[in-house]
Design an enzyme around this catalytic site. Structure first.
Site, mmCIF file in Angstrom:
data_model
loop_
_atom_site.group_PDB
_atom_site.id
_atom_site.type_symbol
_atom_site.label_atom_id
_atom_site.label_comp_id
_atom_site.label_asym_id
_atom_site.label_seq_id
_atom_site.Cartn_x
_atom_site.Cartn_y
_atom_site.Cartn_z
ATOM 1 N N HIS A 149 11.477 -7.939 4.165
ATOM 2 C CA HIS A 149 11.093 -7.991 5.309
ATOM 3 C C HIS A 149 10.890 -6.452 5.839
ATOM 4 O O HIS A 149 11.781 -5.717 6.415
ATOM 5 C CB HIS A 149 11.800 -8.644 6.420
ATOM 6 C CG HIS A 149 11.777 -9.935 6.507
ATOM 7 N ND1 HIS A 149 12.912 -10.722 5.794
ATOM 8 C CD2 HIS A 149 10.850 -10.911 6.848
ATOM 9 C CE1 HIS A 149 12.283 -12.146 5.948
ATOM 10 N NE2 HIS A 149 11.295 -12.106 6.767
ATOM 11 N N ALA B 45 7.533 -2.984 6.142
ATOM 12 C CA ALA B 45 6.111 -2.699 6.610
ATOM 13 C C ALA B 45 5.056 -3.305 5.825
ATOM 14 O O ALA B 45 4.144 -3.615 6.126
ATOM 15 C CB ALA B 45 6.094 -1.329 6.865
ATOM 16 N N VAL B 46 5.387 -3.478 4.336
ATOM 17 C CA VAL B 46 4.392 -3.829 3.461
ATOM 18 C C VAL B 46 4.094 -5.101 3.782
ATOM 19 O O VAL B 46 2.934 -5.877 3.752
ATOM 20 C CB VAL B 46 4.694 -3.410 1.849
ATOM 21 C CG1 VAL B 46 3.656 -4.010 1.028
ATOM 22 C CG2 VAL B 46 5.166 -2.207 1.753
ATOM 23 N N HIS C 43 5.131 -8.441 13.916
ATOM 24 C CA HIS C 43 5.813 -9.770 14.077
ATOM 25 C C HIS C 43 7.279 -10.052 13.510
ATOM 26 O O HIS C 43 7.797 -10.824 13.789
ATOM 27 C CB HIS C 43 4.956 -11.006 13.380
ATOM 28 C CG HIS C 43 5.098 -10.823 11.796
ATOM 29 N ND1 HIS C 43 4.453 -10.201 11.031
ATOM 30 C CD2 HIS C 43 5.695 -11.837 11.131
ATOM 31 C CE1 HIS C 43 4.766 -10.443 9.867
ATOM 32 N NE2 HIS C 43 5.578 -11.409 9.694
ATOM 33 N N ASP C 44 7.349 -8.873 12.688
ATOM 34 C CA ASP C 44 8.894 -9.062 12.095
ATOM 35 C C ASP C 44 9.640 -7.471 12.391
ATOM 36 O O ASP C 44 10.542 -7.065 11.601
ATOM 37 C CB ASP C 44 8.677 -8.926 10.473
ATOM 38 C CG ASP C 44 8.922 -10.409 10.384
ATOM 39 O OD1 ASP C 44 9.552 -11.374 10.937
ATOM 40 O OD2 ASP C 44 8.577 -10.904 8.913
ATOM 41 N N ASP D 187 1.885 -15.522 7.946
ATOM 42 C CA ASP D 187 3.212 -15.199 7.609
ATOM 43 C C ASP D 187 3.848 -15.564 6.503
ATOM 44 O O ASP D 187 4.630 -15.200 5.651
ATOM 45 C CB ASP D 187 3.947 -15.511 8.818
ATOM 46 C CG ASP D 187 5.403 -15.157 8.846
ATOM 47 O OD1 ASP D 187 5.521 -13.912 8.115
ATOM 48 O OD2 ASP D 187 6.196 -15.422 9.442
HETATM 49 ZN ZN LIG Z 1 7.168 -12.436 8.546
#
Ligand SMILES: [Zn+2]
Length: 486
Positions: free
Chosen positions: A214, A216-217, A254-255, A364
């Site tokens: 989790h 930035a990639v 989103h994360d 996702d």
């Molecule tokens: Zn995600």
């Protein structure tokens, strides 16, 4: 012509604006992480401020991965045991900590609190660059090869790992900026390019690079997948620029600030966010509120009417909350009903929003639908993150979460289960909605990848050996043919 912006020199002792401090204090894992190193519970209750918090009243939602939702009473956690237990004092800085990321705490704290200073000092864009040098922030950070790759940004085989290396770890900023430009969003919404760049750098920085998965990639990968879906005929002919802006923003954020552990872990360690969001979509609520914080801090949409900004924030929340895997079955059932009835009308804004939710959900969890060489890397990374959580749970004598036990779970079993019970049902429905070559390609890779994991599993059980050189692929720094400039 090359455009060069020289950033003004800011005084280091510039007072921190109150709204920045409150945002950071209230919602950021990174800034709050120091709390977990301190032994004084009063600090915690003070930090929680007005939030009424009585953990003994809480009923925890025990959400298993793979979308299997079960509710379990918290009675198993005896108060006296909790009182003497180290849960509250787990230092979140130890998660995935690496020697080079340790750094002096005081410096790191300051960095997290000063938003623009943080941008200036901590961004990987500027690491190693003497501060007196002019800062080329528009396009000089791209290497020639990265630019070539961006010409194929709509390819399903896009290698985000290679792109991240070519951009020196700036894949999320580079890719999202490029897509904003390509869709004409900068002109249409009259976005200030410096503010946009600043916003994206802050987003990238607020992902935890120490997380194996989790980080930035992953966000860049999801944004790239979202772009592939936005280009699908059914969507491209009906989505508005607003929808596209929203879809890309949601994918990129989103994360945001993901701690590298899941919701059950936050609940059982009494993390204040679990109480703040009442044990419901804790992480997703945090990602959303973090994104809103950065939008406001950057002033990216400050020139838009307030009602538009509020609508943007609210719709961003609805998209990000849809990525909560524990709600997968609700969304899937709704999707099936629409497809069975054939009543999806993309002229309807509500229906378009629902399709954006489904597209983000697909983006996702699309790892199993990528070519093996990419899919395999994601599988290993997510397993590493799960096992790291399991190791911490063992260390603190907590129940080990499902899929997190490195002694009993394996990457093969985790993947086969995830593909069968989570990914396949979603992508089958997506393929019914958007019956295109891309959907067929994704389902094709899903089948092949599942067969590969099954094959590995079989070989292990028959030979007792857990490595298979024939199936191992080596990473190559060489740009694949498909990305070479013509
Ligand atoms: Zn995600």
């Amino acid at each position: 012509m090359e455009v060069c912006y020289q950033l003004p020199v800011l005084p280091l002792d510039r007072p921190v604006p109150k709204h920045v401090l409150s945002r950071r204090g209230a919602i950021s894992f990174s800034s709050s992480s120091s709390l977990f190193g301190g032994p004084d519970p009063r600090q915690l209750s003070q930090r929680r401020g007005a939030i009424s918090y009585d953990s003994s009243d809480q009923t925890a939602l025990y959400i298993r991965m793979l979308g299997d939702v079960r509710v379990r009473s918290r009675l198993g956690f005896e108060p006296e045991r909790r009182g003497s237990h180290p849960y509250l004092y787990i230092d979140f800085r130890i998660l995935h900590s690496r020697p080079e990321s340790a750094g002096p705490l005081s410096a790191r704290k300051v960095r997290r609190l000063l938003s623009f200073q943080r941008y200036l000092h901590s961004s990987r864009f500027f690491r190693g660059a003497p501060p007196q040098n002019p800062l080329y922030i528009l396009d000089d950070d791209y290497t020639g090869q990265a630019k070539c790759m961006l010409e194929k940004v709509g390819s399903w085989n896009f290698d985000i790992f290679l792109f991240d290396r070519l951009t020196n770890g700036n894949s999320l900023v580079s890719l999202t900026f490029h897509l904003f430009n390509q869709y004409g969003l900068i002109d249409l919404f009259q976005l200030d390019m410096v503010k946009l760049r600043r916003f994206l750098v802050m987003v990238q920085e607020d992902y935890h690079s120490q997380n194996p998965y989790h980080n930035a990639v992953h966000a860049a990968d999801v944004t790239q997948a979202m772009h592939c879906y936005l280009k699908e005929p059914k969507l491209s002919k009906s989505l508005t620029s607003w929808d596209i802006l929203l879809g890309l923003l949601a994918a990129a954020t989103h994360d945001l600030d993901h701690p590298g552990v899941n919701q059950p872990f936050l609940i059982k360690t009494n993390h204040y966010l679990a109480a703040l969001y009442k044990n419901t979509s804790v992480l997703e609520n945090h990602h959303w509120r973090s994104a809103v914080g950065l939008l406001r801090e950057s002033g990216l949409f400050a020139h838009l009417p307030v009602e538009d900004r509020l609508k943007m924030e609210s719709q961003l929340g609805s998209l990000i909350l849809a990525t909560d895997i524990s709600r997968q079955n609700d969304y899937l059932a709704q999707f099936r009903t629409h497809l069975d009835k054939g009543d999806l009308c993309l002229g309807n804004a509500g229906h378009r929003h629902f399709i954006l939710q489904m597209a983000l959900k697909c983006a996702d969890i699309c790892n199993p639908c990528r070519p093996w060489r990419l899919s395999k890397q994601w599988s290993e990374k997510v397993t590493e993150e799960f096992f790291h959580q399991g190791d911490i749970e063992k260390k603190y004598k907590l129940d080990v979460s499902p899929l997190c036990d490195s002694q009993t779970d394996t990457v093969e079993n985790i993947q086969i289960g995830f593909m069968t019970y989570v990914a396949e049902p979603l992508f089958v429905e997506w393929g019914r909605f958007s019956d295109t070559r891309l959907s067929q390609t994704m389902l094709g890779y899903l089948g092949l990848n599942k067969a590969s994991w099954r094959g590995k599993l079989q070989e292990q059980t028959s030979s007792g050996d857990d490595t298979d050189p024939a199936l191992e692929e080596t990473d190559s720094e060489v740009l694949p043919q498909e990305y070479r400039c013509s």
